[in-house]
Design an enzyme around this catalytic site. Structure first.
Site, mmCIF file in Angstrom:
data_model
loop_
_atom_site.group_PDB
_atom_site.id
_atom_site.type_symbol
_atom_site.label_atom_id
_atom_site.label_comp_id
_atom_site.label_asym_id
_atom_site.label_seq_id
_atom_site.Cartn_x
_atom_site.Cartn_y
_atom_site.Cartn_z
ATOM 1 N N HIS A 156 -17.879 8.030 5.087
ATOM 2 C CA HIS A 156 -17.636 9.463 5.136
ATOM 3 C C HIS A 156 -17.357 9.732 6.609
ATOM 4 C CE1 HIS A 156 -20.031 11.083 1.434
ATOM 5 N NE2 HIS A 156 -19.647 9.803 1.204
ATOM 6 N N CYS A 194 -22.060 14.315 -0.810
ATOM 7 C CA CYS A 194 -23.244 13.819 -1.385
ATOM 8 C C CYS A 194 -24.289 14.947 -1.713
ATOM 9 C CB CYS A 194 -23.976 12.911 -0.435
ATOM 10 S SG CYS A 194 -25.583 12.143 -1.580
ATOM 11 N N HIS A 199 -18.010 2.011 2.340
ATOM 12 C CA HIS A 199 -17.754 3.151 2.204
ATOM 13 C C HIS A 199 -18.370 4.327 2.858
ATOM 14 C CE1 HIS A 199 -18.306 6.194 -1.772
ATOM 15 N NE2 HIS A 199 -18.698 6.969 -0.720
ATOM 16 N N ASN A 220 -15.469 12.320 1.550
ATOM 17 C CA ASN A 220 -15.460 10.772 1.802
ATOM 18 C C ASN A 220 -14.063 10.671 2.576
ATOM 19 O OD1 ASN A 220 -17.157 9.455 -0.125
ATOM 20 N ND2 ASN A 220 -16.339 10.903 -1.760
ATOM 21 N N ARG A 241 -15.158 10.292 -9.705
ATOM 22 C CA ARG A 241 -16.510 10.134 -9.967
ATOM 23 C C ARG A 241 -17.431 10.961 -8.594
ATOM 24 N NH1 ARG A 241 -21.195 8.726 -7.288
ATOM 25 N NH2 ARG A 241 -20.159 6.758 -6.899
ATOM 26 N N ASP A 242 -17.272 10.182 -7.437
ATOM 27 C CA ASP A 242 -17.973 10.739 -6.230
ATOM 28 C C ASP A 242 -17.135 11.868 -5.683
ATOM 29 O OD1 ASP A 242 -19.805 10.607 -4.363
ATOM 30 O OD2 ASP A 242 -18.720 9.196 -3.086
#
Length: 314
Positions: free
Chosen positions: A222, A253, A220, A262, A27-28
């Site tokens: 980065h 993002c 989460h 990520n 997804r991300d």
């Protein structure tokens, strides 16, 4: 020293025995890719991730297709993977319509996406922070009434490209609001990768003071400034046992142009296994999966561990 492509295990004291990896690559990781990935390839990606031992794999987002074209196939994708045994498949739901679409397909784990800053809330959600929280409240309520587990993402917890450093109390206010509306879990997002370990520990301590328990928190990170693993280690020292990561280091993002990828799941697993922390993940299979996906994207994986292990096999 490595043995058969695995790190030497030297356990550290006072760290969790096991960490649950919340895999966000499908997804991300893919949402910011310009090349559209067919639903069948996404489904195979998720199946391969599950085969590698990942048990929480964020599948897609039920957002309007015009905002994230890569995820316009959510209705097509979810039925292709919903039969995976023993695998949690969370999906992102931006609003009531998104939740209705997800529940209609049988999704039982959903996530809402809030911001700790006004600038990012307006850029990403086209609302103020308070307006976005007001939108999420009935969504969370309906999801809970339907028996779903609800995760609350909080972006820009450590820094914002427009506003700079984000006050800790500002992050805590959004986190406690999501807790109070019924979220089961919170994910603290370092959306532009500017956090450092001391900053992470300070925020986690404040959240505990505000009665947000550590077992409710995921992190989460980065890797914009190369701090993702250091920040993860700090969170582990605090007792956090849920860490978000993206296979192969995919993603960034779309609304924060300074954000790089990520934390790579392989890099995370290498560190955790070296510390003697259980994940249930087969690093070899995971690496092979990221190499396979990189070929479909026609570019190499940014994960250092993927590059090292795949080069070793050549």
């Amino acid at each position: 020293m490595t043995v058969n492509g695995l790190p030497m295990v030297v356990p550290a004291s006072d760290l969790p025995e096991r960490v649950r990896i919340h895999e966000v690559g499908a997804r991300d990781g893919l949402q910011n890719e310009q090349r559209v990935v067919p639903a069948e390839i996404k489904a195979e990606f998720i199946r391969r991730l599950a085969d590698a031992g990942l048990t929480t794999i964020e599948a897609t987002s039920f957002v309007h297709p015009k905002w994230v074209p890569q995820l316009a196939d959510a209705e097509q994708l979810f039925p292709l993977i919903s039969d995976l045994p023993g695998v949690e498949l969370p999906v992102l739901v931006p609003n009531q319509r998104g939740l209705d679409r997800a529940l209609a397909l049988g999704a039982d784990r959903v996530a809402v996406f809030a911001s700790a800053t006004e600038s990012f809330a307006k850029a990403n959600l086209n609302r103020t922070v308070d307006e976005s929280l007001a939108v999420f409240a009935p969504v969370v309520r309906q999801a809970k009434d339907a028996g779903a587990h609800v995760r609350g993402y909080v972006s820009m917890c450590f820094g914002d490209p427009w506003e700079g450093a984000v006050p800790l109390h500002q992050v805590a206010r959004v986190c406690t609001a999501l807790r109070d509306m019924g979220c089961d879990e919170l994910s603290l997002g370092d959306t532009i990768g500017v956090a450092t370990p001391g900053h992470v520990l300070e925020l986690l301590s404040l959240l505990n003071e505000e009665r947000v328990p550590t077992n409710m928190i995921g992190v989460h990170f980065h890797d914009t400034y190369g701090q993702a693993l250091a920040n993860t280690y700090a969170a582990l020292e605090h007792g956090v046992t849920t860490v978000d990561a993206s296979a192969g280091g995919l993603g960034g993002c779309p609304y924060a142009k300074s954000a790089t990828g990520n934390l790579a799941t392989e890099d995370l697993v290498w560190m955790l296994h070296g510390l003697g922390i259980e994940t249930g993940v087969d690093l070899g299979r995971l690496t092979a999966t990221s190499v396979w996906m990189a070929a479909h994207l026609d570019r190499p994986s940014p994960s250092r561990t993927v590059r090292a292990l795949s080069h070793k096999d050549q």
